[in-house]
Scaffold this motif. Structure first.
Motif, PDB file in Angstrom:
ATOM      1  N   LEU B 126      -0.639 -11.280   7.387  1.00  0.00           N
ATOM      2  CA  LEU B 126       0.015 -10.635   6.250  1.00  0.00           C
ATOM      3  C   LEU B 126       0.947 -11.608   5.519  1.00  0.00           C
ATOM      4  O   LEU B 126       1.039 -11.595   4.289  1.00  0.00           O
ATOM      5  CB  LEU B 126       0.801  -9.425   6.749  1.00  0.00           C
ATOM      6  N   ARG B 210      -9.396  -4.543  10.526  1.00  0.00           N
ATOM      7  CA  ARG B 210      -8.095  -3.873  10.626  1.00  0.00           C
ATOM      8  C   ARG B 210      -7.060  -4.552   9.738  1.00  0.00           C
ATOM      9  O   ARG B 210      -6.292  -3.897   9.044  1.00  0.00           O
ATOM     10  CB  ARG B 210      -7.594  -3.920  12.055  1.00  0.00           C
ATOM     11  N   VAL B 214      -4.862  -3.511   5.607  1.00  0.00           N
ATOM     12  CA  VAL B 214      -3.449  -3.453   5.226  1.00  0.00           C
ATOM     13  C   VAL B 214      -3.022  -4.619   4.336  1.00  0.00           C
ATOM     14  O   VAL B 214      -1.932  -4.601   3.782  1.00  0.00           O
ATOM     15  CB  VAL B 214      -2.519  -3.401   6.468  1.00  0.00           C
ATOM     16  N   TYR B 217      -1.437  -4.319   0.895  1.00  0.00           N
ATOM     17  CA  TYR B 217      -0.052  -3.923   0.708  1.00  0.00           C
ATOM     18  C   TYR B 217       0.769  -5.018   0.045  1.00  0.00           C
ATOM     19  O   TYR B 217       1.733  -4.747  -0.641  1.00  0.00           O
ATOM     20  CB  TYR B 217       0.574  -3.510   2.045  1.00  0.00           C
ATOM     21  N   VAL B 218       0.387  -6.273   0.267  1.00  0.00           N
ATOM     22  CA  VAL B 218       1.078  -7.362  -0.428  1.00  0.00           C
ATOM     23  C   VAL B 218       0.275  -7.832  -1.638  1.00  0.00           C
ATOM     24  O   VAL B 218       0.564  -8.874  -2.216  1.00  0.00           O
ATOM     25  CB  VAL B 218       1.381  -8.554   0.518  1.00  0.00           C
ATOM     26  N   TYR B 227      -4.109   2.144  -1.381  1.00  0.00           N
ATOM     27  CA  TYR B 227      -3.140   2.862  -0.563  1.00  0.00           C
ATOM     28  C   TYR B 227      -1.731   2.715  -1.132  1.00  0.00           C
ATOM     29  O   TYR B 227      -1.021   3.694  -1.330  1.00  0.00           O
ATOM     30  CB  TYR B 227      -3.214   2.288   0.855  1.00  0.00           C
TER      31      TYR B 227
END
Lengths: 268, 265
Positions: B126, B210, B214, B217-218, B227
Motif C-alpha cells: 500500500l 487481496r 484495497v 484506497y490510495v 469503494y
C-alpha cells in the motif's frame, strides 16, 4: 551396443503432451486477457520532476522530524505502530484459541470442525483495511480502531495455524486424562494447551511480524500508527519526510523481524 | 551404591528467575502497548451498538442493483493481480538463482541480492502504491507496479530457499559429466523447483488479489477506488455490496488457486 541402448528409450506419452499444451494455452490466454484489460495512459509529464524531487528527498532526510519527540514526531509514530501491532496480536492470540478449538477435528468432531474452519476462512478473507474503516466509525479514528482491525483479522490466520497444531498433537495425553476421569476443562488445560503452547507462541510471533507491516499501512485510512504521517507527507509532496519515514519503517521492521525470528527459533 | 538406602535424593528446583523475568517483560509490553495506544476495552464494548448500526447500514439490505457496476472494477482488480504476479515471477526467477548460495557460490553476490529482497519485502504494498500514484498519477498502472515489486520480493525469497533445499546429488551427477553452469540450471535445478516456483507464483497471486482490492484506497486502481468513492459519499448500501462481491471473488479465487497448488506440489 550403444545404438540399441539409445533406441530403447520410450517415447513420451502423447496424451500428457496434449494436456500440457492445453493448460499452457489456457494460462497464456488468461495472461493476455489481463494485459489487454489494462488501459495504460502513459506516464504523466510531471513524473520525471516528481522522481527527481523524490531522489532529492531521499538523500536529505528530515532531521527536524526525527528529533521531534512530541506527539507529532517520528518516535511517537513508530512507537504507536509497534504498540498497535503488539496489542492487535495479543487480542487475536487470545480470541483465536476458542475459534481454533472449534475448528479442530479431534476436539469437536468432524462436522462441527468444518463449520469452524469455514468461519475462520471467512474472517481471513475479510480485508483488515475495511475492518479498520468499520471500526473507525465505531471508536473513532486512532490507534484503538487499528488494534481492533488487526485483532479480528489475525484470528483468520492464527485460528487456522492453531487448529492445525491441535489436530497434529499427541492424542494419547488427552486419552490418559480422560481415562482418569478428567473433565473437558482439565483436558484443555492439562493435555491440549501444554502440548501446543510453544507452537502457538511461535505462530503468534510470526503473526506479530506480519502485523507490524499491516499496522504501518492502517494509518493510511486513519487507524493510527506511522501510516498517517506517511500519507500526509506523500500527499503534500514532502519527499524528505516521506523517505525518512519509509527508511525508518524498513529499519524498524527489519529489527523486529530479526528479534522475533531469533525467539521463534528457540521456541520450536 | 554404598549410600544408605534411607537417604533421599532431593532434586533442587531450577531457578525460575528467567521464566518470571520473561513473563514480566511480556506483560509489561502488552499492557504498555495498550496504554500507549489508548486502547480501552470498556469504551469499545460500550460502543458496540455503533458496530451493529453500521453493519445494518452496510448489509441490510446491500444495494443489489449496484452489482452490475462493480463487475468492471472487479475484473480490473483481478487483471492487476495477474499482471503483477506474472511480471514479479518473471523477474524473481533469475534473481532467486543469484541469491541461492548453492548455485552461485559467492557470498558477495548472494548477500547484497538478499538484502535488496528483504528491503522490498518490508515495504507494504500500500505504501509502494501511494508512492507510485504520486509519480505516475492515479490509476491501475501505479497499483500494478506496487504489486509487481511486492510479488517479486515474495516469490524470490521463497524460490531461493527452495533452490537451496534441492537434492544436490543431481547437480553433482550432471557436473561430473562436464556440464556448465547453464546446463546445471536447466537440467538439475529447474526440474526440481519448477512445481514449487509455480505454486509460489499462484500464492503471490492470491495475496495480490487481496492487496489489489484495497490498493484503490490510495488511488491505485481496481475495486478499492470504487469503494473509496462510495464511502466518501456515504452510500453505505453500495459499500456493503462492494464488500460482499469482493469477498466472494476473493474466496472463489482462493479455492481455485489452492486446489491447483495442492496438485502442483
Amino acid at each position: 551396443m550403444m545404438q540399441t541402448l539409445v533406441s530403447n528409450i520410450p517415447d513420451k506419452p502423447k496424451a500428457n503432451k496434449l494436456y500440457k499444451t492445453l493448460i499452457f494455452i489456457a494460462v497464456l490466454s488468461i495472461i493476455i486477457w489481463a494485459f489487454d484489460g489494462l488501459n495504460y495512459k502513459g506516464i504523466m509529464e510531471t513524473a520525471s520532476g516528481t522522481f527527481s524531487g523524490m531522489l532529492d528527498g531521499f538523500f536529505n532526510p528530515d532531521i527536524e522530524y526525527i528529533k521531534d519527540s512530541t506527539v507529532d514526531g517520528l518516535l511517537n509514530a513508530v512507537l504507536e505502530t509497534i504498540a498497535i501491532a503488539i496489542s492487535g496480536t495479543f487480542v487475536s492470540g487470545i480470541l483465536a484459541i476458542p475459534f481454533a478449538l472449534f475448528a479442530s477435528q479431534n476436539i469437536v468432531g468432524e462436522k462441527v470442525s468444518k463449520v469452524g474452519k469455514f468461519i475462520i476462512t471467512m474472517i481471513r478473507t475479510f480485508p483488515e483495511l475495511i475492518l479498520a474503516l468499520i471500526f473507525i466509525s465505531v471508536v473513532g479514528p486512532g490507534a484503538p480502531a487499528g488494534i481492533l482491525a488487526l485483532g479480528i483479522h489475525s484470528i483468520g490466520m492464527l485460528g487456522k495455524l492453531y487448529s492445525e497444531s491441535i489436530e497434529s498433537m499427541d492424542i494419547g495425553v488427552k486419552e490418559a486424562i480422560e481415562s482418569c476421569g478428567g473433565n473437558k476443562s482439565e483436558v484443555l488445560f492439562r493435555a491440549v494447551l501444554p502440548q501446543v503452547a510453544p507452537e502457538f507462541l511461535s505462530y503468534t510471533l510470526f503473526r506479530f511480524e506480519i502485523n507490524m507491516r499491516a499496522a504501518a499501512t492502517l494509518g493510511l485510512v486513519g487507524a493510527g500508527g506511522i501510516g498517517a504521517p506517511l500519507i500526509f507527507a506523500i500527499r503534500s509532496r514532502r519527499w524528505d519526510r516521506t523517505f525518512t519515514i519509509v527508511i525508518v519503517l524498513i529499519i524498524t521492521v527489519t529489527i523486529i523481524d530479526f528479534i522475533s525470528g531469533k525467539i521463534r527459533k528457540k521456541l520450536v | 551404591m554404598s549410600k544408605d538406602s534411607n537417604e533421599k535424593i532431593v532434586l533442587k528446583k531450577p531457578l525460575r528467575f528467567k521464566f518470571y523475568f520473561t513473563i514480566g517483560v511480556v506483560v509489561f509490553l502488552i499492557f504498555g502497548s495498550a496504554l500507549f495506544a489508548g486502547f480501552n476495552i470498556i469504551e469499545v464494548l460500550s460502543n458496540l451498538d455503533q458496530t451493529f448500526r453500521l453493519l445494518d447500514k452496510l448489509f441490510l439490505p446491500p444495494a443489489w442493483d449496484y452489482t452490475s457496476r462493480i463487475i468492471a472494477p472487479l475484473f480490473e482488480t483481478v487483471q492487476m493481480a495477474i499482471v503483477g504476479s506474472f511480471l514479479g515471477a518473471l523477474v524473481a526467477f533469475p534473481v532467486s538463482v543469484l541469491a541461492a548460495d548453492n548455485f552461485i557460490e559467492n557470498k558477495f553476490v548472494n548477500t547484497p541480492v538478499r538484502i535488496v529482497l528483504n528491503i522490498f519485502r518490508t515495504i507494504p504494498a500500500l505504501v509502494l502504491a501511494a508512492l507510485f500514484v504520486a509519480v505516475f498519477g492515479i490509476g491501475s498502472f501505479a497499483g500494478i507496479l506496487a504489486l509487481f515489486i511486492f510479488s517479486f520480493g515474495l516469490i524470490s525469497k521463497l524460490t531461493y530457499e527452495s533452490i537451496e533445499a534441492i537434492d544436490y546429488g543431481q547437480v553433482e551427477a550432471i557436473k561430473s559429466l562436464g556440464a556448465n553452469k547453464f546446463e546445471i540450471l536447466r537440467y538439475a535445478i529447474v526440474p526440481q523447483i519448477l512445481p514449487q516456483f509455480m505454486s509460489y507464483t499462484l500464492y503471490a497471486f492470491e495475496v495480490n488479489v487481496r492487496a489489489a482490492a484495497v490498493l484503490g484506497y490510495v488511488g491505485a486502481g481496481g475495486i478499492g477506488q470504487t469503494y473509496e468513492r462510495n464511502l466518501a459519499m456515504r452510500y453505505f448500501d453500495r459499500v456493503g455490496m462492494i464488500i460482499i462481491v469482493s469477498f466472494f471473488a476473493v474466496l472463489i479465487i482462493d479455492v481455485i488457486s489452492r486446489n491447483i497448488r495442492k496438485r502442483l506440489v
